[in-house]
Write a protein that holds these residues in place. Structure first.
Motif, PDB file in Angstrom:
ATOM      1  N   LYS A   1       0.846  -1.213   0.000  1.00  0.00           N
ATOM      2  CA  LYS A   1       0.000   0.000   0.000  1.00  0.00           C
ATOM      3  C   LYS A   1       0.876   1.256   0.000  1.00  0.00           C
ATOM      4  O   LYS A   1       0.623   2.200  -0.766  1.00  0.00           O
ATOM      5  N   ALA A   2       1.881   1.288   0.874  1.00  0.00           N
ATOM      6  CA  ALA A   2       2.757   2.465   0.988  1.00  0.00           C
ATOM      7  C   ALA A   2       3.426   2.755  -0.347  1.00  0.00           C
ATOM      8  O   ALA A   2       3.516   3.898  -0.784  1.00  0.00           O
ATOM      9  N   ARG A   3       3.869   1.693  -1.026  1.00  0.00           N
ATOM     10  CA  ARG A   3       4.519   1.848  -2.327  1.00  0.00           C
ATOM     11  C   ARG A   3       3.551   2.451  -3.348  1.00  0.00           C
ATOM     12  O   ARG A   3       3.902   3.337  -4.114  1.00  0.00           O
ATOM     13  N   GLN A   4       2.320   1.897  -3.307  1.00  0.00           N
ATOM     14  CA  GLN A   4       1.303   2.392  -4.242  1.00  0.00           C
ATOM     15  C   GLN A   4       1.068   3.894  -4.034  1.00  0.00           C
ATOM     16  O   GLN A   4       1.060   4.682  -4.990  1.00  0.00           O
ATOM     17  N   ARG A   5       0.904   4.274  -2.760  1.00  0.00           N
ATOM     18  CA  ARG A   5       0.635   5.693  -2.446  1.00  0.00           C
ATOM     19  C   ARG A   5       1.786   6.567  -2.935  1.00  0.00           C
ATOM     20  O   ARG A   5       1.590   7.615  -3.551  1.00  0.00           O
ATOM     21  N   TYR A   6       3.004   6.115  -2.683  1.00  0.00           N
ATOM     22  CA  TYR A   6       4.180   6.882  -3.109  1.00  0.00           C
ATOM     23  C   TYR A   6       4.204   7.023  -4.635  1.00  0.00           C
ATOM     24  O   TYR A   6       4.389   8.109  -5.177  1.00  0.00           O
ATOM     25  N   ASP A   7       3.954   5.863  -5.329  1.00  0.00           N
ATOM     26  CA  ASP A   7       4.001   5.886  -6.797  1.00  0.00           C
ATOM     27  C   ASP A   7       2.966   6.854  -7.372  1.00  0.00           C
ATOM     28  O   ASP A   7       3.259   7.622  -8.295  1.00  0.00           O
ATOM     29  N   GLU A   8       1.729   6.842  -6.808  1.00  0.00           N
ATOM     30  CA  GLU A   8       0.669   7.742  -7.299  1.00  0.00           C
ATOM     31  C   GLU A   8       1.077   9.200  -7.118  1.00  0.00           C
ATOM     32  O   GLU A   8       0.983  10.031  -8.030  1.00  0.00           O
ATOM     33  N   GLU A   9       1.573   9.489  -5.903  1.00  0.00           N
ATOM     34  CA  GLU A   9       1.949  10.863  -5.580  1.00  0.00           C
ATOM     35  C   GLU A   9       3.069  11.344  -6.507  1.00  0.00           C
ATOM     36  O   GLU A   9       3.053  12.452  -7.021  1.00  0.00           O
ATOM     37  N   LYS A  10       4.024  10.445  -6.741  1.00  0.00           N
ATOM     38  CA  LYS A  10       5.182  10.781  -7.568  1.00  0.00           C
ATOM     39  C   LYS A  10       4.736  11.088  -9.001  1.00  0.00           C
ATOM     40  O   LYS A  10       5.205  12.047  -9.634  1.00  0.00           O
ATOM     41  N   GLN A  11       3.820  10.295  -9.491  1.00  0.00           N
ATOM     42  CA  GLN A  11       3.302  10.484 -10.844  1.00  0.00           C
ATOM     43  C   GLN A  11       2.649  11.881 -10.977  1.00  0.00           C
ATOM     44  O   GLN A  11       2.954  12.635 -11.908  1.00  0.00           O
ATOM     45  N   GLN A  12       1.787  12.172  -9.972  1.00  0.00           N
ATOM     46  CA  GLN A  12       1.107  13.471  -9.986  1.00  0.00           C
ATOM     47  C   GLN A  12       2.120  14.610  -9.940  1.00  0.00           C
ATOM     48  O   GLN A  12       2.034  15.598 -10.667  1.00  0.00           O
ATOM     49  N   PHE A  13       3.126  14.458  -9.045  1.00  0.00           N
ATOM     50  CA  PHE A  13       4.162  15.498  -8.881  1.00  0.00           C
ATOM     51  C   PHE A  13       4.923  15.728 -10.190  1.00  0.00           C
ATOM     52  O   PHE A  13       5.103  16.859 -10.634  1.00  0.00           O
ATOM     53  N   ASP A  14       5.308  14.606 -10.846  1.00  0.00           N
ATOM     54  CA  ASP A  14       6.052  14.726 -12.102  1.00  0.00           C
ATOM     55  C   ASP A  14       5.230  15.474 -13.149  1.00  0.00           C
ATOM     56  O   ASP A  14       5.731  16.365 -13.853  1.00  0.00           O
ATOM     57  N   ASN A  15       3.937  15.130 -13.274  1.00  0.00           N
ATOM     58  CA  ASN A  15       3.048  15.802 -14.233  1.00  0.00           C
ATOM     59  C   ASN A  15       2.972  17.305 -13.947  1.00  0.00           C
ATOM     60  O   ASN A  15       3.043  18.143 -14.831  1.00  0.00           O
ATOM     61  N   TRP A  16       2.800  17.559 -12.640  1.00  0.00           N
ATOM     62  CA  TRP A  16       2.639  18.960 -12.216  1.00  0.00           C
ATOM     63  C   TRP A  16       3.889  19.776 -12.579  1.00  0.00           C
ATOM     64  O   TRP A  16       3.812  20.853 -13.142  1.00  0.00           O
ATOM     65  N   ILE A  17       5.072  19.195 -12.280  1.00  0.00           N
ATOM     66  CA  ILE A  17       6.334  19.892 -12.591  1.00  0.00           C
ATOM     67  C   ILE A  17       6.449  20.149 -14.091  1.00  0.00           C
ATOM     68  O   ILE A  17       6.818  21.232 -14.537  1.00  0.00           O
TER      69      ILE A  17
END
Ligand SMILES: [Zn+2]
Ligand SMILES: [Zn+2]
Length: 362
Positions: A88-104
């Motif tokens: 679960k923790a990995r999934q949450r991190y991966d989702e957040e990272k994806q969103q962050f990369d898009n945003w940047i």
């Protein structure tokens, strides 16, 4: 004495059949009684079990292993949960990272590089999630280590050594038990076997032969059913050795019988060559002799009669016994063991046929 013979009277043949029936029934009832007696033998004790031979140390180790298994089962459940948490923790991190990369990427594309505060906030959030993943990984490592540590507290090698010792002691006890059971059965069946052998050797043709044979059948059944399956095997050695000894005894007996038979026949032939046909015939009972002749066997030397002319010849070519002669009254060919001529009913007197043949040839 007890062979079926076509030359016997019909009731006599039926009596023979009844006698054999008596022999079989006698054997059946004796066998039933015998197995009852053996079934009621005092028991030699319960068969040993492997667990009885576990040493206190081995039992202690097994208790420890039981506790350890329970403990590790709990730890494994925790481990399962920890794995889920990590996932679960990995999934949450991966989702957040994806969103962050898009945003940047969007920000770079629009050239809006001024707002550092939101970047900082979102980077901090990512760091937190990454820390959570590391924490879950650490928990899993600790749990795995705990399982290993638990298992090290009980020595597998020592347990195997103790188990092997127990197995050897158990096998020894098992062999002793098998031997005891066998000896007990032997004690009961041996008298029957000895008596059976004696009856076979001395009494099998006596007047009470149906009972004698019934008892012999019983002894054989007792030997093969009540004794042989309980022979201690000791890896198969005993059974084969007993088999060899029994075949040896049977072979010795058969060879001795054959030698006696051949010697007797030789003596008989020697004696008979010096006596007249009438004297020779007195040595055989008519019924047995007719039974032999019906099978084209010489009643005297028990070799085949010459049948080259389609019917047995008058004389045995091996021992010279006259087996057929002509009736003194009507001249029909009759067996020398007939009491009356089969054509005219004339009473056949020994030597008469011989005389008639002599008369014809002279
Ligand atoms: Zn002959
Ligand atoms: Zn006749």
């Amino acid at each position: 004495m007890f062979k079926m013979n076509k030359n016997k009277r019909l009731p006599e043949q039926l009596f023979t059949l009844v006698m054999w029936l008596i022999a079989v029934l006698f054997a059946v009832f004796l066998t039933g009684l015998g197995s009852k007696v053996i079934g009621d033998l005092p028991k030699v004790g319960n068969p040993p079990e492997l667990e009885q031979y576990y040493s206190p140390e081995l039992k202690q180790i097994q208790v420890q292993r039981e506790q350890l298994n329970q403990k590790n089962a709990t730890v494994r459940k925790e481990l399962e949960q920890a794995n889920l948490n990590l996932e679960k923790a990995r999934q949450r991190y991966d989702e957040e990272k994806q969103q962050f990369d898009n945003w940047i990427q969007t920000r770079t594309a629009t050239g809006n590089n001024t707002q550092d505060a939101p970047v900082l906030a979102r980077t901090q959030k990512l760091d937190q999630l990454q820390a959570q993943v590391s924490k879950e990984q650490q928990i899993i490592e600790q749990l795995n280590q705990a399982i290993l540590n638990n298992e090290r507290t009980v020595s597998i090698e020592r347990e195997e050594v103790l188990k092997e010792q127990a197995r050897i002691a158990f096998e020894h006890a098992n062999n002793t038990q098998e031997l005891k059971v066998f000896l007990m059965r032997l004690l009961v069946t041996l008298p029957a076997l000895v008596l059976g052998a004696w009856l076979f050797a001395k009494k099998r043709q006596s007047r009470y032969w149906p009972f004698v044979w019934g008892f012999i059948f019983f002894a054989l059944i007792a030997f093969f059913v009540e004794l042989v399956p309980y022979l201690p095997s000791y890896g198969g050695y005993v059974r084969y050795i007993v088999g060899i000894v029994l075949v040896g005894i049977a072979g010795h007996y058969a060879i001795k019988r054959m030698q006696i038979y051949l010697r007797d026949k030789q003596e008989q032939e020697q004696k008979m060559s010096q006596s007249s046909q009438a004297e020779r015939r007195k040595n055989f009972d008519n019924e047995g002799a007719l039974g032999h002749i019906a099978k084209n066997i010489c009643p005297s030397c028990e070799r085949s009669l010459n049948t080259s002319s389609g019917v047995p010849a008058d004389y045995c070519v091996h021992c010279g016994l006259c087996v057929f002669k002509k009736c003194g009254q009507c001249g029909s060919r009759c067996s020398t063991f007939f009491k009356y001529c089969s054509s005219c009913g004339h009473t056949l007197v020994d030597g008469e046929g011989q005389a008639s043949i002599d008369k014809m040839t002279s």
